[in-house]
Enzyme design. Structure first.
Site, PDB file in Angstrom:
ATOM      1  N   ASP A  64       8.948  -7.269  -5.078  1.00  0.00           N
ATOM      2  CA  ASP A  64       7.667  -7.358  -4.372  1.00  0.00           C
ATOM      3  C   ASP A  64       7.903  -7.173  -2.871  1.00  0.00           C
ATOM      4  O   ASP A  64       8.889  -7.670  -2.331  1.00  0.00           O
ATOM      5  CB  ASP A  64       7.020  -8.752  -4.543  1.00  0.00           C
ATOM      6  CG  ASP A  64       6.655  -9.052  -5.979  1.00  0.00           C
ATOM      7  OD1 ASP A  64       6.502  -8.094  -6.752  1.00  0.00           O
ATOM      8  OD2 ASP A  64       6.538 -10.254  -6.309  1.00  0.00           O
ATOM      9  N   ASP A  70       6.389 -14.853   4.150  1.00  0.00           N
ATOM     10  CA  ASP A  70       7.287 -15.164   3.034  1.00  0.00           C
ATOM     11  C   ASP A  70       8.668 -15.526   3.576  1.00  0.00           C
ATOM     12  O   ASP A  70       9.325 -16.464   3.111  1.00  0.00           O
ATOM     13  CB  ASP A  70       7.488 -13.927   2.129  1.00  0.00           C
ATOM     14  CG  ASP A  70       6.345 -13.679   1.166  1.00  0.00           C
ATOM     15  OD1 ASP A  70       5.874 -14.650   0.561  1.00  0.00           O
ATOM     16  OD2 ASP A  70       5.939 -12.514   1.022  1.00  0.00           O
ATOM     17  N   GLU A  92      12.566 -17.701  -5.045  1.00  0.00           N
ATOM     18  CA  GLU A  92      11.990 -16.403  -5.397  1.00  0.00           C
ATOM     19  C   GLU A  92      12.433 -15.334  -4.403  1.00  0.00           C
ATOM     20  O   GLU A  92      12.535 -14.160  -4.747  1.00  0.00           O
ATOM     21  CB  GLU A  92      10.455 -16.479  -5.402  1.00  0.00           C
ATOM     22  CG  GLU A  92       9.828 -15.157  -5.797  1.00  0.00           C
ATOM     23  CD  GLU A  92       8.317 -15.111  -5.723  1.00  0.00           C
ATOM     24  OE1 GLU A  92       7.696 -16.146  -5.463  1.00  0.00           O
ATOM     25  OE2 GLU A  92       7.763 -14.025  -5.935  1.00  0.00           O
ATOM     26  N   GLU A  93      12.681 -15.752  -3.174  1.00  0.00           N
ATOM     27  CA  GLU A  93      12.949 -14.784  -2.113  1.00  0.00           C
ATOM     28  C   GLU A  93      14.413 -14.350  -2.033  1.00  0.00           C
ATOM     29  O   GLU A  93      14.746 -13.501  -1.202  1.00  0.00           O
ATOM     30  CB  GLU A  93      12.490 -15.334  -0.757  1.00  0.00           C
ATOM     31  CG  GLU A  93      11.004 -15.668  -0.706  1.00  0.00           C
ATOM     32  CD  GLU A  93      10.101 -14.462  -1.037  1.00  0.00           C
ATOM     33  OE1 GLU A  93      10.486 -13.323  -0.738  1.00  0.00           O
ATOM     34  OE2 GLU A  93       9.025 -14.686  -1.640  1.00  0.00           O
ATOM     35  N   ASP A 111       9.451 -21.553  -5.051  1.00  0.00           N
ATOM     36  CA  ASP A 111       8.713 -20.372  -4.601  1.00  0.00           C
ATOM     37  C   ASP A 111       8.152 -20.784  -3.243  1.00  0.00           C
ATOM     38  O   ASP A 111       7.170 -21.535  -3.163  1.00  0.00           O
ATOM     39  CB  ASP A 111       7.583 -20.043  -5.583  1.00  0.00           C
ATOM     40  CG  ASP A 111       6.761 -18.842  -5.110  1.00  0.00           C
ATOM     41  OD1 ASP A 111       7.015 -18.351  -4.004  1.00  0.00           O
ATOM     42  OD2 ASP A 111       5.867 -18.413  -5.866  1.00  0.00           O
ATOM     43  N   LEU A 113       6.492 -19.348  -0.904  1.00  0.00           N
ATOM     44  CA  LEU A 113       5.109 -18.999  -0.560  1.00  0.00           C
ATOM     45  C   LEU A 113       4.444 -18.318  -1.749  1.00  0.00           C
ATOM     46  O   LEU A 113       4.546 -17.102  -1.926  1.00  0.00           O
ATOM     47  CB  LEU A 113       5.087 -18.086   0.669  1.00  0.00           C
ATOM     48  CG  LEU A 113       3.748 -18.120   1.386  1.00  0.00           C
ATOM     49  CD1 LEU A 113       3.453 -19.500   1.947  1.00  0.00           C
ATOM     50  CD2 LEU A 113       3.713 -17.102   2.483  1.00  0.00           C
ATOM     51  N   ASP A 114       3.785 -19.125  -2.557  1.00  0.00           N
ATOM     52  CA  ASP A 114       3.100 -18.584  -3.731  1.00  0.00           C
ATOM     53  C   ASP A 114       1.736 -18.033  -3.320  1.00  0.00           C
ATOM     54  O   ASP A 114       1.051 -18.639  -2.497  1.00  0.00           O
ATOM     55  CB  ASP A 114       2.915 -19.692  -4.769  1.00  0.00           C
ATOM     56  CG  ASP A 114       2.221 -19.151  -6.006  1.00  0.00           C
ATOM     57  OD1 ASP A 114       2.758 -18.209  -6.600  1.00  0.00           O
ATOM     58  OD2 ASP A 114       1.140 -19.653  -6.351  1.00  0.00           O
ATOM     59  N   GLU A 278       7.853 -21.397 -10.933  1.00  0.00           N
ATOM     60  CA  GLU A 278       6.392 -21.360 -11.018  1.00  0.00           C
ATOM     61  C   GLU A 278       5.919 -22.095 -12.280  1.00  0.00           C
ATOM     62  O   GLU A 278       5.200 -23.084 -12.208  1.00  0.00           O
ATOM     63  CB  GLU A 278       5.889 -19.906 -10.985  1.00  0.00           C
ATOM     64  CG  GLU A 278       6.125 -19.261  -9.629  1.00  0.00           C
ATOM     65  CD  GLU A 278       5.696 -17.807  -9.511  1.00  0.00           C
ATOM     66  OE1 GLU A 278       5.253 -17.429  -8.414  1.00  0.00           O
ATOM     67  OE2 GLU A 278       5.833 -17.043 -10.486  1.00  0.00           O
TER      68      GLU A 278
HETATM   69  P1  AHM Z   1       3.730 -14.401  -5.854  1.00  0.00           P
HETATM   70  O1  AHM Z   1       4.654 -15.568  -6.023  1.00  0.00           O
HETATM   71  O2  AHM Z   1       4.468 -13.132  -5.497  1.00  0.00           O
HETATM   72  O3  AHM Z   1       2.602 -14.682  -4.921  1.00  0.00           O
HETATM   73  O4  AHM Z   1       3.104 -14.041  -7.321  1.00  0.00           O
HETATM   74  C1  AHM Z   1       2.541 -15.035  -8.113  1.00  0.00           C
HETATM   75  C2  AHM Z   1       1.036 -14.964  -8.083  1.00  0.00           C
HETATM   76  C3  AHM Z   1       0.375 -16.197  -8.638  1.00  0.00           C
HETATM   77  O5  AHM Z   1       0.161 -17.111  -7.615  1.00  0.00           O
HETATM   78  C4  AHM Z   1      -0.914 -15.656  -9.185  1.00  0.00           C
HETATM   79  O6  AHM Z   1      -1.425 -16.430 -10.239  1.00  0.00           O
HETATM   80  C5  AHM Z   1      -0.513 -14.282  -9.652  1.00  0.00           C
HETATM   81  O7  AHM Z   1       0.613 -13.898  -8.903  1.00  0.00           O
HETATM   82  C6  AHM Z   1      -1.602 -13.269  -9.443  1.00  0.00           C
HETATM   83  O8  AHM Z   1      -1.225 -12.092 -10.052  1.00  0.00           O
HETATM   84  P2  AHM Z   1      -2.211 -10.820 -10.130  1.00  0.00           P
HETATM   85  O9  AHM Z   1      -2.181 -10.225  -8.777  1.00  0.00           O
HETATM   86  O10 AHM Z   1      -1.584  -9.959 -11.188  1.00  0.00           O
HETATM   87  O11 AHM Z   1      -3.583 -11.309 -10.504  1.00  0.00           O
HETATM   88 MG    MG Z   2       4.735 -17.215  -6.648  1.00  0.00          MG
END
Ligand code: AHM
Ligand code: MG
Length: 350
Positions: A64, A70, A92-93, A111, A113-114, A278
Protein backbone atom coordinates in the site's frame (compact mmCIF):
# COMPACT_ATOMS: atom_id res chain seq x y z
CA UNK A 1 -11.27 1.41 39.80
CA UNK A 2 -14.29 3.57 39.12
CA UNK A 3 -15.41 5.84 36.34
CA UNK A 4 -13.55 9.13 36.20
CA UNK A 5 -10.17 7.64 37.14
CA UNK A 6 -7.25 7.79 34.75
CA UNK A 7 -5.38 5.26 32.63
CA UNK A 8 -2.80 4.98 35.38
CA UNK A 9 -5.46 3.90 37.89
CA UNK A 10 -6.76 1.31 35.42
CA UNK A 11 -3.22 0.00 34.94
CA UNK A 12 -2.84 -0.31 38.73
CA UNK A 13 -6.02 -2.36 38.91
CA UNK A 14 -5.62 -4.47 35.76
CA UNK A 15 -1.89 -4.88 35.24
CA UNK A 16 0.70 -3.70 37.79
CA UNK A 17 -0.53 -5.95 40.58
CA UNK A 18 0.05 -9.12 38.56
CA UNK A 19 3.86 -9.35 38.74
CA UNK A 20 6.58 -8.61 36.18
CA UNK A 21 4.43 -9.27 33.09
CA UNK A 22 1.74 -6.95 34.46
CA UNK A 23 4.35 -4.29 35.16
CA UNK A 24 5.71 -4.64 31.62
CA UNK A 25 2.16 -4.28 30.32
CA UNK A 26 1.63 -1.11 32.33
CA UNK A 27 4.89 0.33 30.99
CA UNK A 28 3.87 -0.48 27.41
CA UNK A 29 0.54 1.30 27.92
CA UNK A 30 2.09 4.38 29.48
CA UNK A 31 4.45 4.66 26.50
CA UNK A 32 1.78 3.94 23.87
CA UNK A 33 -0.57 6.46 25.47
CA UNK A 34 2.21 9.06 25.12
CA UNK A 35 2.57 8.21 21.42
CA UNK A 36 -1.22 8.37 20.91
CA UNK A 37 -1.40 11.79 22.57
CA UNK A 38 1.40 13.11 20.36
CA UNK A 39 -0.26 11.66 17.26
CA UNK A 40 -3.65 13.13 18.12
CA UNK A 41 -2.07 16.57 18.49
CA UNK A 42 -0.38 16.19 15.09
CA UNK A 43 -3.66 15.11 13.48
CA UNK A 44 -5.46 18.11 14.94
CA UNK A 45 -2.76 20.64 14.01
CA UNK A 46 -3.00 22.53 10.70
CA UNK A 47 -0.40 20.89 8.45
CA UNK A 48 2.41 22.95 6.97
CA UNK A 49 3.07 22.57 3.23
CA UNK A 50 0.12 20.51 2.05
CA UNK A 51 -2.70 18.32 3.25
CA UNK A 52 -2.36 15.94 6.17
CA UNK A 53 -2.80 12.91 3.89
CA UNK A 54 0.19 13.76 1.69
CA UNK A 55 1.86 10.70 0.18
CA UNK A 56 5.34 9.76 1.30
CA UNK A 57 6.22 8.08 -2.02
CA UNK A 58 6.96 4.73 -0.34
CA UNK A 59 5.01 1.47 0.14
CA UNK A 60 4.34 -0.60 3.27
CA UNK A 61 4.62 -4.36 3.93
CA UNK A 62 1.48 -5.01 1.85
CA UNK A 63 2.47 -2.76 -1.06
CA UNK A 64 0.00 0.00 0.00
CA UNK A 65 1.13 3.57 -0.65
CA UNK A 66 2.29 5.09 2.62
CA UNK A 67 1.14 8.54 3.71
CA UNK A 68 3.48 10.81 5.64
CA UNK A 69 1.28 10.33 8.67
CA UNK A 70 1.63 6.52 8.41
CA UNK A 71 5.38 6.95 8.79
CA UNK A 72 5.07 9.48 11.61
CA UNK A 73 2.73 7.08 13.46
CA UNK A 74 5.10 4.17 12.90
CA UNK A 75 8.02 6.17 14.33
CA UNK A 76 6.05 7.37 17.35
CA UNK A 77 4.78 3.92 18.33
CA UNK A 78 7.95 1.97 17.59
CA UNK A 79 10.05 4.48 19.58
CA UNK A 80 7.57 4.38 22.47
CA UNK A 81 7.53 0.59 22.60
CA UNK A 82 11.29 0.37 22.36
CA UNK A 83 11.47 2.72 25.34
CA UNK A 84 8.92 0.57 27.16
CA UNK A 85 11.36 -2.36 26.95
CA UNK A 86 9.17 -4.76 24.97
CA UNK A 87 10.72 -7.96 23.59
CA UNK A 88 9.47 -8.22 20.00
CA UNK A 89 7.77 -5.78 17.63
CA UNK A 90 5.74 -6.25 14.46
CA UNK A 91 4.07 -3.46 12.52
CA UNK A 92 1.98 -3.16 9.36
CA UNK A 93 4.50 -0.58 8.22
CA UNK A 94 7.61 -2.82 8.38
CA UNK A 95 8.39 -6.01 6.50
CA UNK A 96 9.82 -8.15 9.30
CA UNK A 97 9.28 -8.65 13.01
CA UNK A 98 12.14 -7.28 15.14
CA UNK A 99 13.52 -8.02 18.58
CA UNK A 100 13.82 -4.81 20.56
CA UNK A 101 15.01 -6.28 23.87
CA UNK A 102 15.83 -10.01 24.13
CA UNK A 103 14.89 -10.03 27.83
CA UNK A 104 11.61 -8.16 27.29
CA UNK A 105 8.45 -9.91 28.42
CA UNK A 106 6.02 -8.79 25.71
CA UNK A 107 5.56 -9.01 21.96
CA UNK A 108 3.50 -6.21 20.39
CA UNK A 109 1.89 -6.31 16.94
CA UNK A 110 0.53 -2.96 15.78
CA UNK A 111 -1.21 -1.15 12.95
CA UNK A 112 0.08 2.35 13.78
CA UNK A 113 -2.45 4.11 11.56
CA UNK A 114 -5.54 2.17 10.58
CA UNK A 115 -7.82 3.67 7.95
CA UNK A 116 -5.11 5.79 6.38
CA UNK A 117 -7.23 6.33 3.26
CA UNK A 118 -9.45 8.41 5.56
CA UNK A 119 -6.71 10.86 6.60
CA UNK A 120 -7.55 13.13 3.66
CA UNK A 121 -11.25 13.25 4.45
CA UNK A 122 -11.04 14.09 8.17
CA UNK A 123 -12.82 10.88 9.18
CA UNK A 124 -11.74 8.87 12.25
CA UNK A 125 -8.49 6.89 12.03
CA UNK A 126 -6.79 4.83 14.69
CA UNK A 127 -4.00 2.65 16.07
CA UNK A 128 -4.72 -1.04 16.72
CA UNK A 129 -2.47 -3.19 18.92
CA UNK A 130 -2.20 -6.77 20.13
CA UNK A 131 0.02 -7.72 23.09
CA UNK A 132 1.30 -11.30 23.45
CA UNK A 133 3.78 -12.88 25.86
CA UNK A 134 7.37 -12.95 24.53
CA UNK A 135 8.71 -16.40 23.60
CA UNK A 136 12.33 -17.55 23.99
CA UNK A 137 12.65 -18.65 20.32
CA UNK A 138 12.01 -15.06 19.21
CA UNK A 139 15.61 -14.06 19.92
CA UNK A 140 16.75 -16.26 17.02
CA UNK A 141 13.50 -16.00 15.01
CA UNK A 142 11.62 -12.74 15.80
CA UNK A 143 8.51 -13.77 13.80
CA UNK A 144 7.98 -16.75 16.12
CA UNK A 145 6.76 -14.36 18.83
CA UNK A 146 3.75 -13.66 16.61
CA UNK A 147 2.92 -17.23 15.64
CA UNK A 148 0.74 -17.56 18.76
CA UNK A 149 -3.03 -17.72 18.36
CA UNK A 150 -4.99 -14.61 19.32
CA UNK A 151 -6.37 -16.51 22.30
CA UNK A 152 -2.94 -15.95 23.95
CA UNK A 153 -3.23 -12.15 23.90
CA UNK A 154 -2.57 -10.55 27.28
CA UNK A 155 -4.16 -7.28 26.24
CA UNK A 156 -5.44 -5.64 23.08
CA UNK A 157 -7.18 -2.50 21.99
CA UNK A 158 -7.24 0.52 19.76
CA UNK A 159 -6.85 4.26 19.97
CA UNK A 160 -9.29 6.17 17.79
CA UNK A 161 -8.57 9.72 16.64
CA UNK A 162 -12.00 11.15 15.92
CA UNK A 163 -14.06 13.95 17.45
CA UNK A 164 -12.63 12.50 20.68
CA UNK A 165 -9.38 10.60 21.02
CA UNK A 166 -10.39 7.40 22.80
CA UNK A 167 -8.88 4.12 23.89
CA UNK A 168 -10.90 0.91 23.85
CA UNK A 169 -8.96 -1.77 25.71
CA UNK A 170 -9.13 -5.19 27.31
CA UNK A 171 -6.78 -6.99 29.65
CA UNK A 172 -8.93 -10.11 29.42
CA UNK A 173 -11.44 -9.05 32.07
CA UNK A 174 -13.95 -6.97 30.16
CA UNK A 175 -13.65 -3.95 27.92
CA UNK A 176 -12.89 -0.40 29.07
CA UNK A 177 -13.43 2.91 27.30
CA UNK A 178 -11.13 5.83 28.08
CA UNK A 179 -11.27 9.28 26.49
CA UNK A 180 -8.37 11.71 26.24
CA UNK A 181 -9.11 14.82 28.26
CA UNK A 182 -7.37 17.80 26.61
CA UNK A 183 -7.63 19.61 29.94
CA UNK A 184 -5.85 16.90 31.94
CA UNK A 185 -3.75 15.67 29.01
CA UNK A 186 -4.61 12.19 30.23
CA UNK A 187 -6.92 9.34 29.33
CA UNK A 188 -9.96 9.29 31.62
CA UNK A 189 -11.94 6.11 32.26
CA UNK A 190 -15.48 6.64 30.99
CA UNK A 191 -16.91 3.13 31.17
CA UNK A 192 -15.91 -0.40 32.14
CA UNK A 193 -17.72 -3.61 31.25
CA UNK A 194 -18.72 -2.46 27.77
CA UNK A 195 -21.00 -4.96 26.05
CA UNK A 196 -22.03 -5.01 22.41
CA UNK A 197 -25.80 -4.38 22.38
CA UNK A 198 -27.28 -7.58 20.89
CA UNK A 199 -30.25 -6.26 19.00
CA UNK A 200 -29.06 -3.60 16.55
CA UNK A 201 -30.15 -4.27 12.92
CA UNK A 202 -27.17 -2.59 11.29
CA UNK A 203 -24.42 -4.01 9.10
CA UNK A 204 -21.09 -2.69 7.80
CA UNK A 205 -19.58 -4.00 4.58
CA UNK A 206 -18.03 -2.46 1.48
CA UNK A 207 -21.03 -3.17 -0.75
CA UNK A 208 -19.19 -2.08 -3.91
CA UNK A 209 -17.56 -5.52 -3.77
CA UNK A 210 -20.93 -7.30 -4.02
CA UNK A 211 -20.17 -8.95 -7.35
CA UNK A 212 -16.91 -10.37 -5.98
CA UNK A 213 -18.41 -11.95 -2.86
CA UNK A 214 -19.15 -15.64 -2.45
CA UNK A 215 -22.77 -16.69 -2.33
CA UNK A 216 -23.16 -16.97 1.47
CA UNK A 217 -22.18 -13.31 1.92
CA UNK A 218 -24.32 -12.16 -1.02
CA UNK A 219 -27.30 -14.02 0.40
CA UNK A 220 -26.76 -12.73 3.94
CA UNK A 221 -26.65 -9.13 2.71
CA UNK A 222 -29.56 -9.68 0.29
CA UNK A 223 -31.65 -10.88 3.22
CA UNK A 224 -30.74 -7.77 5.24
CA UNK A 225 -31.49 -5.47 2.28
CA UNK A 226 -34.94 -7.02 1.77
CA UNK A 227 -35.84 -5.72 5.21
CA UNK A 228 -39.38 -6.29 6.44
CA UNK A 229 -40.28 -7.99 3.17
CA UNK A 230 -37.47 -10.54 3.42
CA UNK A 231 -36.76 -13.53 5.63
CA UNK A 232 -35.34 -11.40 8.43
CA UNK A 233 -38.67 -9.61 8.78
CA UNK A 234 -37.11 -6.31 9.84
CA UNK A 235 -35.39 -3.34 8.26
CA UNK A 236 -31.61 -3.02 8.45
CA UNK A 237 -29.43 0.06 8.33
CA UNK A 238 -26.00 0.13 6.67
CA UNK A 239 -22.81 2.01 7.63
CA UNK A 240 -19.29 1.78 6.18
CA UNK A 241 -16.71 4.27 7.37
CA UNK A 242 -13.70 2.57 5.82
CA UNK A 243 -11.61 2.75 9.02
CA UNK A 244 -12.12 -0.51 10.89
CA UNK A 245 -11.47 1.29 14.18
CA UNK A 246 -14.44 3.56 13.52
CA UNK A 247 -16.76 0.77 12.35
CA UNK A 248 -15.69 -1.38 15.32
CA UNK A 249 -16.12 1.51 17.76
CA UNK A 250 -19.69 2.02 16.56
CA UNK A 251 -20.41 -1.68 17.05
CA UNK A 252 -19.02 -1.59 20.61
CA UNK A 253 -21.25 1.39 21.34
CA UNK A 254 -24.52 0.44 19.63
CA UNK A 255 -24.22 -3.07 18.17
CA UNK A 256 -24.46 -4.51 14.67
CA UNK A 257 -22.10 -6.54 12.50
CA UNK A 258 -18.96 -5.82 10.45
CA UNK A 259 -17.84 -7.98 7.53
CA UNK A 260 -14.70 -7.95 5.41
CA UNK A 261 -15.00 -11.38 3.82
CA UNK A 262 -12.66 -13.13 1.44
CA UNK A 263 -13.82 -12.59 -2.13
CA UNK A 264 -13.05 -13.55 -5.73
CA UNK A 265 -10.67 -10.70 -6.52
CA UNK A 266 -7.07 -11.80 -6.95
CA UNK A 267 -5.29 -10.99 -3.69
CA UNK A 268 -8.56 -10.79 -1.70
CA UNK A 269 -9.10 -14.54 -1.21
CA UNK A 270 -8.48 -13.89 2.50
CA UNK A 271 -10.15 -10.49 2.56
CA UNK A 272 -8.21 -7.34 3.30
CA UNK A 273 -7.59 -7.22 7.04
CA UNK A 274 -4.45 -8.51 8.67
CA UNK A 275 -4.74 -11.20 11.33
CA UNK A 276 -2.11 -10.20 13.83
CA UNK A 277 -2.63 -6.50 14.27
CA UNK A 278 -6.19 -5.92 12.98
CA UNK A 279 -8.41 -8.99 13.36
CA UNK A 280 -6.92 -10.56 16.51
CA UNK A 281 -7.07 -7.48 18.75
CA UNK A 282 -10.59 -6.51 17.63
CA UNK A 283 -11.71 -10.15 18.01
CA UNK A 284 -10.37 -10.23 21.59
CA UNK A 285 -12.25 -7.01 22.38
CA UNK A 286 -15.42 -8.36 20.74
CA UNK A 287 -15.37 -11.56 22.79
CA UNK A 288 -14.69 -9.62 25.97
CA UNK A 289 -17.70 -7.44 25.15
CA UNK A 290 -20.00 -10.44 24.79
CA UNK A 291 -19.79 -10.43 20.99
CA UNK A 292 -17.95 -12.72 18.61
CA UNK A 293 -15.48 -12.69 15.71
CA UNK A 294 -14.92 -15.34 13.06
CA UNK A 295 -13.45 -15.81 9.61
CA UNK A 296 -17.04 -16.51 8.55
CA UNK A 297 -17.02 -19.95 10.18
CA UNK A 298 -14.26 -20.42 12.75
CA UNK A 299 -13.31 -18.30 15.75
CA UNK A 300 -10.53 -15.85 14.84
CA UNK A 301 -8.84 -16.28 18.20
CA UNK A 302 -8.20 -20.01 17.62
CA UNK A 303 -6.41 -19.51 14.30
CA UNK A 304 -2.72 -20.42 14.36
CA UNK A 305 -0.88 -17.67 12.46
CA UNK A 306 1.83 -18.53 9.92
CA UNK A 307 3.21 -15.27 8.54
CA UNK A 308 3.48 -11.74 9.92
CA UNK A 309 1.24 -9.91 7.46
CA UNK A 310 -1.25 -12.64 6.62
CA UNK A 311 -4.80 -11.57 5.90
CA UNK A 312 -7.95 -13.16 7.23
CA UNK A 313 -11.66 -12.91 6.35
CA UNK A 314 -13.26 -11.07 9.25
CA UNK A 315 -16.81 -11.06 10.62
CA UNK A 316 -17.30 -9.30 13.96
CA UNK A 317 -20.16 -8.01 16.06
CA UNK A 318 -23.04 -9.17 18.17
CA UNK A 319 -22.79 -12.91 18.79
CA UNK A 320 -26.15 -13.88 17.25
CA UNK A 321 -25.42 -12.02 14.01
CA UNK A 322 -21.95 -13.54 13.68
CA UNK A 323 -23.48 -16.98 14.29
CA UNK A 324 -26.09 -16.32 11.62
CA UNK A 325 -23.36 -15.55 9.07
CA UNK A 326 -21.74 -18.86 10.03
CA UNK A 327 -24.99 -20.65 9.30
CA UNK A 328 -25.13 -19.06 5.85
CA UNK A 329 -21.57 -20.26 5.18
CA UNK A 330 -22.34 -23.77 6.37
CA UNK A 331 -25.50 -23.96 4.31
CA UNK A 332 -23.93 -25.23 1.09
CA UNK A 333 -27.19 -25.09 -0.84
CA UNK A 334 -28.79 -21.75 -0.04
CA UNK A 335 -32.46 -21.74 -1.11
CA UNK A 336 -33.48 -19.45 -3.96
CA UNK A 337 -34.58 -16.11 -2.69
CA UNK A 338 -38.10 -16.47 -4.03
CA UNK A 339 -38.87 -19.89 -2.58
CA UNK A 340 -42.07 -20.07 -0.50
CA UNK A 341 -41.33 -18.81 3.00
CA UNK A 342 -37.80 -18.22 1.69
CA UNK A 343 -37.02 -21.92 2.15
CA UNK A 344 -35.01 -23.09 5.13
CA UNK A 345 -33.68 -19.64 5.74
CA UNK A 346 -37.19 -18.29 6.21
CA UNK A 347 -38.04 -20.95 8.73
CA UNK A 348 -34.81 -21.14 10.65
CA UNK A 349 -33.42 -17.66 10.42
CA UNK A 350 -36.31 -15.31 9.97
P1 AHM B 1 -5.24 0.15 6.31
O1 AHM B 1 -4.68 -0.46 7.56
O2 AHM B 1 -4.23 0.19 5.19
O3 AHM B 1 -5.89 1.47 6.54
O4 AHM B 1 -6.37 -0.88 5.73
C1 AHM B 1 -7.37 -1.38 6.56
C2 AHM B 1 -8.68 -0.68 6.30
C3 AHM B 1 -9.70 -0.94 7.38
O5 AHM B 1 -9.60 0.04 8.36
C4 AHM B 1 -11.00 -0.84 6.63
O6 AHM B 1 -12.03 -1.59 7.22
C5 AHM B 1 -10.63 -1.38 5.28
O7 AHM B 1 -9.25 -1.19 5.11
C6 AHM B 1 -11.35 -0.68 4.16
O8 AHM B 1 -11.09 -1.35 2.99
P2 AHM B 1 -11.80 -0.93 1.60
O9 AHM B 1 -11.10 0.29 1.15
O10 AHM B 1 -11.57 -2.13 0.72
O11 AHM B 1 -13.26 -0.68 1.87
MG1 MG C 1 -5.13 -1.11 9.13
Amino acid sequence: MGQGGTLDGLLDAEARASGPVGQALAEAFVCMAGAAKALSVLIATPPVGGRLGAKAGTANSDGDQQKKLDIVAEDLFSDSLRKAGIGAYLSEEVEEATVFHPAGLLAVAIDPLDGSSNIDVNAPIGTIFSILPMVAEAVADPASAFRQPGRKQLAAGFFIYGPQTSLVVTFGKGVHLLVLSPELNDFVLVESGITIPPDMPEYAINASNYRHWHEPVQTYIDDCVRGEEGPRGRNFNMRWIGSMVADAYRIFMRGGIFLYPGDKRPGYEQGRLRLMYEANPVAFLAEQAGGAATDGIDNILDRKPHSPHQRVPFVMGSADKVERVREYYLDLNPPTRDAPLFGRRGLLRG
